[in-house]
Scaffold this motif. Structure first.
Motif, PDB file in Angstrom:
ATOM      1  N   GLY A   1      46.870  52.830  48.480  1.00 15.97           N
ATOM      2  CA  GLY A   1      46.568  53.930  49.402  1.00 15.97           C
ATOM      3  C   GLY A   1      45.185  54.503  49.188  1.00 15.97           C
ATOM      4  O   GLY A   1      44.623  55.106  50.090  1.00 15.97           O
ATOM      5  N   VAL A   2      44.654  54.347  47.984  1.00 15.82           N
ATOM      6  CA  VAL A   2      43.325  54.920  47.720  1.00 15.82           C
ATOM      7  C   VAL A   2      42.455  53.870  47.023  1.00 15.82           C
ATOM      8  O   VAL A   2      42.451  53.772  45.799  1.00 15.82           O
ATOM      9  N   PRO A   3      41.708  53.082  47.813  1.00 14.52           N
ATOM     10  CA  PRO A   3      40.961  51.977  47.211  1.00 14.52           C
ATOM     11  C   PRO A   3      39.617  52.403  46.622  1.00 14.52           C
ATOM     12  O   PRO A   3      38.956  53.294  47.141  1.00 14.52           O
ATOM     13  N   VAL A   4      39.245  51.756  45.523  1.00  8.91           N
ATOM     14  CA  VAL A   4      37.884  51.861  44.997  1.00  8.91           C
ATOM     15  C   VAL A   4      37.359  50.433  44.834  1.00  8.91           C
ATOM     16  O   VAL A   4      38.050  49.578  44.270  1.00  8.91           O
ATOM     17  N   ALA A   5      36.148  50.184  45.323  1.00  2.00           N
ATOM     18  CA  ALA A   5      35.523  48.872  45.184  1.00  2.00           C
ATOM     19  C   ALA A   5      34.902  48.818  43.795  1.00  2.00           C
ATOM     20  O   ALA A   5      33.864  49.431  43.554  1.00  2.00           O
ATOM     21  N   THR A   6      35.525  48.105  42.880  1.00  2.00           N
ATOM     22  CA  THR A   6      35.076  48.123  41.498  1.00  2.00           C
ATOM     23  C   THR A   6      34.145  46.951  41.217  1.00  2.00           C
ATOM     24  O   THR A   6      34.422  45.824  41.617  1.00  2.00           O
ATOM     25  N   VAL A   7      33.032  47.223  40.533  1.00  2.00           N
ATOM     26  CA  VAL A   7      32.166  46.148  40.063  1.00  2.00           C
ATOM     27  C   VAL A   7      32.278  46.071  38.536  1.00  2.00           C
ATOM     28  O   VAL A   7      32.982  46.873  37.920  1.00  2.00           O
ATOM     29  N   SER A   8      31.582  45.123  37.929  1.00  2.19           N
ATOM     30  CA  SER A   8      31.776  44.944  36.494  1.00  2.19           C
ATOM     31  C   SER A   8      31.049  46.024  35.686  1.00  2.19           C
ATOM     32  O   SER A   8      30.271  46.804  36.228  1.00  2.19           O
TER      33      SER A   8
ATOM     34  N   VAL B   1      32.339  41.343  50.237  1.00  2.00           N
ATOM     35  CA  VAL B   1      33.546  40.596  49.883  1.00  2.00           C
ATOM     36  C   VAL B   1      34.416  41.479  48.978  1.00  2.00           C
ATOM     37  O   VAL B   1      33.938  42.029  47.987  1.00  2.00           O
ATOM     38  N   ILE B   2      35.679  41.613  49.365  1.00  2.00           N
ATOM     39  CA  ILE B   2      36.639  42.393  48.579  1.00  2.00           C
ATOM     40  C   ILE B   2      37.566  41.418  47.866  1.00  2.00           C
ATOM     41  O   ILE B   2      38.171  40.558  48.512  1.00  2.00           O
ATOM     42  N   GLY B   3      37.661  41.521  46.549  1.00  2.00           N
ATOM     43  CA  GLY B   3      38.480  40.595  45.785  1.00  2.00           C
ATOM     44  C   GLY B   3      39.825  41.208  45.398  1.00  2.00           C
ATOM     45  O   GLY B   3      39.874  42.330  44.905  1.00  2.00           O
ATOM     46  N   VAL B   4      40.895  40.455  45.651  1.00  2.00           N
ATOM     47  CA  VAL B   4      42.233  40.892  45.240  1.00  2.00           C
ATOM     48  C   VAL B   4      42.717  39.965  44.120  1.00  2.00           C
ATOM     49  O   VAL B   4      43.017  38.799  44.361  1.00  2.00           O
ATOM     50  N   PRO B   5      42.784  40.465  42.870  1.00  2.00           N
ATOM     51  CA  PRO B   5      43.300  39.638  41.787  1.00  2.00           C
ATOM     52  C   PRO B   5      44.805  39.434  41.980  1.00  2.00           C
ATOM     53  O   PRO B   5      45.528  40.404  42.208  1.00  2.00           O
ATOM     54  N   VAL B   6      45.228  38.171  41.941  1.00  2.00           N
ATOM     55  CA  VAL B   6      46.656  37.881  42.113  1.00  2.00           C
ATOM     56  C   VAL B   6      47.266  37.609  40.738  1.00  2.00           C
ATOM     57  O   VAL B   6      46.705  36.849  39.941  1.00  2.00           O
ATOM     58  N   LYS B   7      48.386  38.250  40.455  1.00  2.00           N
ATOM     59  CA  LYS B   7      49.068  38.056  39.169  1.00  2.00           C
ATOM     60  C   LYS B   7      49.685  36.664  39.172  1.00  2.00           C
ATOM     61  O   LYS B   7      50.505  36.340  40.032  1.00  2.00           O
ATOM     62  N   PRO B   8      49.280  35.797  38.220  1.00  2.00           N
ATOM     63  CA  PRO B   8      49.853  34.441  38.196  1.00  2.00           C
ATOM     64  C   PRO B   8      51.286  34.482  37.655  1.00  2.00           C
ATOM     65  O   PRO B   8      51.727  35.517  37.142  1.00  2.00           O
ATOM     66  N   SER B   9      51.986  33.362  37.754  1.00  2.00           N
ATOM     67  CA  SER B   9      53.379  33.360  37.280  1.00  2.00           C
ATOM     68  C   SER B   9      53.438  33.579  35.769  1.00  2.00           C
ATOM     69  O   SER B   9      54.392  34.143  35.250  1.00  2.00           O
ATOM     70  N   ILE B  10      52.397  33.145  35.078  1.00  2.00           N
ATOM     71  CA  ILE B  10      52.318  33.412  33.639  1.00  2.00           C
ATOM     72  C   ILE B  10      51.190  34.409  33.399  1.00  2.00           C
ATOM     73  O   ILE B  10      50.096  34.255  33.932  1.00  2.00           O
ATOM     74  N   GLY B  11      51.460  35.428  32.573  1.00  2.00           N
ATOM     75  CA  GLY B  11      50.386  36.388  32.261  1.00  2.00           C
ATOM     76  C   GLY B  11      50.446  37.619  33.140  1.00  2.00           C
ATOM     77  O   GLY B  11      51.196  37.680  34.117  1.00  2.00           O
ATOM     78  N   ASP B  12      49.615  38.626  32.789  1.00  2.00           N
ATOM     79  CA  ASP B  12      49.673  39.924  33.464  1.00  2.00           C
ATOM     80  C   ASP B  12      48.656  40.060  34.594  1.00  2.00           C
ATOM     81  O   ASP B  12      48.608  41.080  35.259  1.00  2.00           O
ATOM     82  N   GLY B  13      47.804  39.061  34.797  1.00  2.00           N
ATOM     83  CA  GLY B  13      46.843  39.146  35.893  1.00  2.00           C
ATOM     84  C   GLY B  13      45.483  39.654  35.458  1.00  2.00           C
ATOM     85  O   GLY B  13      44.557  39.706  36.268  1.00  2.00           O
TER      86      GLY B  13
ATOM     87  N   VAL C   1      39.573  45.184  43.685  1.00  2.00           N
ATOM     88  CA  VAL C   1      40.656  46.181  43.665  1.00  2.00           C
ATOM     89  C   VAL C   1      41.652  45.772  42.575  1.00  2.00           C
ATOM     90  O   VAL C   1      41.478  44.744  41.913  1.00  2.00           O
ATOM     91  N   SER C   2      42.689  46.579  42.377  1.00  2.00           N
ATOM     92  CA  SER C   2      43.589  46.289  41.261  1.00  2.00           C
ATOM     93  C   SER C   2      44.523  45.117  41.580  1.00  2.00           C
ATOM     94  O   SER C   2      44.600  44.657  42.720  1.00  2.00           O
ATOM     95  N   ILE C   3      45.199  44.649  40.559  1.00  2.00           N
ATOM     96  CA  ILE C   3      45.990  43.419  40.650  1.00  2.00           C
ATOM     97  C   ILE C   3      47.060  43.514  41.743  1.00  2.00           C
ATOM     98  O   ILE C   3      47.798  44.502  41.796  1.00  2.00           O
ATOM     99  N   ASN C   4      47.099  42.523  42.606  1.00  4.43           N
ATOM    100  CA  ASN C   4      48.085  42.408  43.694  1.00  4.43           C
ATOM    101  C   ASN C   4      47.959  43.506  44.753  1.00  4.43           C
ATOM    102  O   ASN C   4      48.816  43.614  45.623  1.00  4.43           O
ATOM    103  N   ASN C   5      46.891  44.311  44.671  1.00  2.00           N
ATOM    104  CA  ASN C   5      46.822  45.483  45.558  1.00  2.00           C
ATOM    105  C   ASN C   5      46.090  45.152  46.872  1.00  2.00           C
ATOM    106  O   ASN C   5      45.012  45.669  47.162  1.00  2.00           O
TER     107      ASN C   5
END
Lengths: 590, 590
Positions: free
Chosen positions: A523-530, B498-510, B529-533
């Motif tokens: 619901g509240v996105p932030v575009a995070t960089v490294s 480009v907006i990246g969505v990290p996907v939690k794999p079947s093994i590990g926390d993402g 953004v945060s994992i799976n979000n």
């Protein structure tokens, strides 16, 4: 034709000309009452016009007989004749009552006051004497503006009284001009104007514009007004609509107002007709003030959406100069400029200060429009003494004695496209490479400290008002370390895209900052960089701006190309000299 | 006046009217040769016009004597007379040679071919007989287009021959119309048009537009052409400029072309004058095709930048209908629409299919413009039989026998603002909530699988061509898990955010996915953004679009408000019923 009705207009100057240009597109017949060959008649060839002065009784009667609706392009008309023809059953828009009330500026003010509309406080002089002025200045204070009640325009009929020694000269200048009144001095920081449209169905308004006057004549209008918040913009529109609602009849009205130092708005003057401050609408809005006037008086459909701004627009008046062809030099210079729309009025011989035409520049951003218009401002100012670099406009060379002058400079910095905020000044070194990158792309930005934890209210205020404080803003970059709440909290308060830069704290690797910024709830996105990567934050902001700005997009594509060339160059060198030599030559220096 | 020179125009129809509307703004005097009260003369009141037919020798001579530059608004003029007056020393623009070559369509094609300009293959009939057609169809194949060489416009003088049985009917219709020629059938997927300006300094062009014809008459133009890549757009401009460069003299030229199935471009026809496909430039560009024509023939300054598109623009022609006032019904309907600019031509009595006016809609995005124009398209189509839902346009009811028809449907889906890509279809479930959110905001998107590791070339092609394949794109959402290279690789190939969505794999926390996406090197940013979000990814894309689209911004502000109200409601309930009861009532159900 879009309407079967014929329109009759008292006056055939430039406002009439632009009115009939709009009418021609709709096949609406417009009859003008003015001298043969007048500005408006030049672009409307038919037998319905009436030749002669718009002050002549028989001519007005003739015009009314030939037209279904009678309107005006100037308010200095004989309203008793208009009343007469209205009583005969002719449709006069706006009403003669409106024109009569407005053409006496003191009555206009009094009328607005009666309806509770905020306007400058005014007192009429019972007699044009120094004694009267002494009495009135006791009530309104000094400085004050002394004004003729009638027939005043473009600063003529106004005199700014600063001290008691001005009483006599002021009366010498204005005393013969009939009845006078005094206005309390408005300590304004900006002059705004709003074109309002009153139709049978309601009252609508064009955007709030900023007007700049020189020698009391409108020189420039900026749509939208620069550096004015959404709230004030809206408030100005509401005030203008409230003011116009007090009058009778239909049509467009130009409402000029002062924005005071305390953000209060006061009506300055109203014109019951199309207005110089609305010329920009021809290119700037889906429907111009002229078409809006026609739609209003002919009961054709109109909606607020038709009056919204298409693109930021700047209008510059072309005035008669010292030589009879000075204005044509301006027009020819304008032909050499890019994206410049020129309007000449066909008024023939120029007099100094006479409005001979205007130019309008529209662009996707106000900064672009400002860049495009600047050579023209420089050109019309070419013979003017350069103002000294003073902070106060009141000492500048363009000040005249016939108008209020702004109380402080409106120094124009480019509007920021990006706001860069940090929780603490200790984050600044991390942000600096990013700021340099924004500079490299010539993207204007503003930098502020807004701590989520130590200044929670300021942070909330900044983030929630950012889009209105800076209507130009396209993204916010927020840097924070440790608990790193700033980016997420800013995102909670603004609909703008927020880019978060995790800052590596003095203890730890920065993963705390990164996860605190990145792991926002749905619901509240932030575009995070490294971590510490403010450069990527700046580049991301640039991509966001470039997603709808071709100029920036082009620069970004060039950046990608340059960056590729750089790596290809290194690869070539590496291949040529071998990795051992390369390491010695280049890497040992790092 | 911006130029001291007077322009003389053969013909005073709607093109002349719009030309003089532009000239009036510059105080340029234009004399028209046409019947009294013709469309153009209605908006230009002076004594310099010449009454009569633009085919009369004396009238043309008279016009030339009164004017410094002679031009045309129609190519069906007597070029021998123009040659004569040019030989007398009059300035004729464009040259009579150009008009003579162009008015014979076969000569026009032959001339282009001579200069190596890609155009449809054509063969002249030696005699108008079935035998000739049999011979020619042997060379060009069937179907083919049979055309009159001269005096043909809006599909008149064209006949589409599909089989040999059409030979006789085609000759029956066209045989009396003088010399004929045959064109090889162009299997096009789209018709494009480019307005070109030839000045003393060079050749410039307006944007490439898409034209839709109905019954062989231009119905709609879309600027820019929809679903056409930047390369093709550019290629069309280059081809049009190349074509116009082969002709003599100065002025604007309308260049119509076919975009074939294999992306090849072929010139269809050229008009040596302002053109229907350039009407949109009045509101759509800083300078209209009409002002560009004046600047070109009068040697006034002009630059490419003046011809760029301000906003996506759609033009719809208003044609005469069954009843004499059918076109006025369209105009009145248009008055009820928002952001619609109406142009009526003052042509009086309508005939079916006669061009009586047009409307133009401009908007910040093509999708918005399409939404705004749709009610007008529905209105003009109101009496038409509804086309059946067939995939092939060739069977649609609007096909006529007088023009080529596109070879495949140009089914118009809204242009995507967001591209959503994933490395594997297994990521789709994670993306779905985000896609739902985009739908909620009515943001059009496209979804594709482009694996960085398994389809590296396709991934690179998609990302690098995305901004040209979908000029409407504002952001890319990329989802990936594990090594998760897709978002960063996409960012490397495109200037879009480009907006990246990290996907939690079947093994590990993402965390592997998150860090792989977030920790990009300086120079290539990914908004992580945060994992799976995927919801936050969608909301971030919405904020990015909203940063320059007030409509979307408004929706987003409403979303924030709704979201706040929801939490406030829960808080109220919690306070009212106490936390224990609340947990039982609400949380146990989850």
């Amino acid at each position: 034709m879009a309407s079967e009705k014929t329109v009759g207009v008292l006056g055939g100057g430039q406002l009439g000309r632009m009115l009939v240009e709009a009418a021609n597109l709709l096949e609406i017949r417009v009859n003008f009452l003015d001298a043969p060959g007048s500005s408006a008649k030049q672009v409307s060839a038919h037998e319905g016009h009436v030749d002669g002065s718009f002050k002549r009784r028989e001519a007005i009667q003739e015009l009314a007989n030939r037209s279904d609706v009678v309107t005006v392009e100037i308010e200095h008309v004989d309203t008793y004749m208009l009343e007469e023809i209205a009583n005969e059953g002719h449709d006069v828009q706006p009403s003669w009552k409106t024109i009569r009330t407005i053409q006496d500026k003191y009555d206009q003010k009094w009328h607005l006051k009666k309806f509770g509309v905020a306007t400058t406080e005014s007192l009429a002089l019972e007699e044009n004497t120094v004694k009267q002025l002494e009495k009135i200045s006791g009530e309104l204070g000094l400085p004050l503006m002394l004004k003729s009640k009638k027939d005043a325009y473009d600063g003529r009929g106004n005199y700014a009284i600063k001290t008691k020694t001005d009483f006599k000269p002021a009366l010498d200048v204005l005393g013969a001009k009939g009845e006078l009144y005094a206005e309390k001095w408005a300590n304004f920081r900006m002059e705004l104007a709003v074109m309002v449209v009153k139709t049978k169905d309601g009252v609508f308004s064009f955007p709030t514009v900023e007007t700049l006057h020189e020698d009391s004549i409108c020189k420039l209008t900026y749509a939208p007004a620069r550096g004015v918040s959404k709230e004030i913009n809206k408030k100005a529109q509401e005030l203008a609509k409230q003011a116009v609602s007090c009058f009778w009849g239909k049509g467009v009205f130009g409402v000029e107002m002062f924005l005071l130092m305390n953000d209060e708005l006061l009506i300055n003057e109203i014109a019951p007709r199309p207005h110089n401050s609305g010329h920009y609408t021809i290119e700037g809005c889906p429907i111009s003030q002229y078409e809006a006037h026609l739609r209003a008086i002919l009961d054709l459909p109109l909606a607020q959406e038709d009056l919204e701004l298409r693109e930021p627009s700047i209008m510059l008046n072309i005035l008669g100069g010292e030589a009879p062809d000075s204005h044509l030099l301006v027009a020819r210079k304008a032909l050499e400029q890019r994206r410049t729309k020129i309007h000449l009025y066909g008024k023939g011989e120029a007099r100094k200060g006479r409005k001979m035409g205007h130019i309008t520049v529209c662009a996707p951003t106000m900064s672009q429009a400002e860049r495009l218009i600047q050579p023209m401002i420089d050109f019309v100012d070419r013979d003017k003494p350069k103002p000294s670099f003073t902070l106060s406009r009141t000492t500048s060379t363009t000040t005249s004695n016939t108008t209020n002058t702004p109380a402080e400079p409106t120094a124009q910095t480019p509007e920021p496209l990006v706001a860069v905020i940090m929780g603490s000044d200790s984050d600044l070194p991390v942000l600096q490479p990013g700021l340099e990158m924004l500079k490299k792309f010539s993207i204007p930005f503003t930098v502020r400290i807004t701590s989520a934890h130590r200044t929670p209210n300021w942070m909330a205020e900044f983030a929630s008002t950012a889009p209105t404080t800076y209507p130009s803003l396209r993204a916010i970059i927020a840097a924070a370390g440790g608990a790193a709440h700033l980016p997420g909290m800013a995102a909670a308060y603004t609909p703008l895209p927020v880019i978060g830069v995790p800052v590596k704290p003095s203890i730890g690797d920065g993963m705390d900052s990164l996860l605190s910024i990145c792991n926002m709830p749905r619901g509240v996105p932030v575009a995070t960089v490294s971590i510490n990567n403010s450069v990527n934050a700046a580049l991301l902001a640039t991509r966001i701006i470039g997603s709808s700005d071709v100029e920036i997009r082009g620069k970004y594509e060039q950046y990608m190309q340059d960056s590729m060339n750089e790596v290809r160059g290194k690869d070539e060198t590496l291949a040529r000299m071998g990795y051992e030599q390369y390491a010695v030559e280049f890497l040992s220096k790092k």
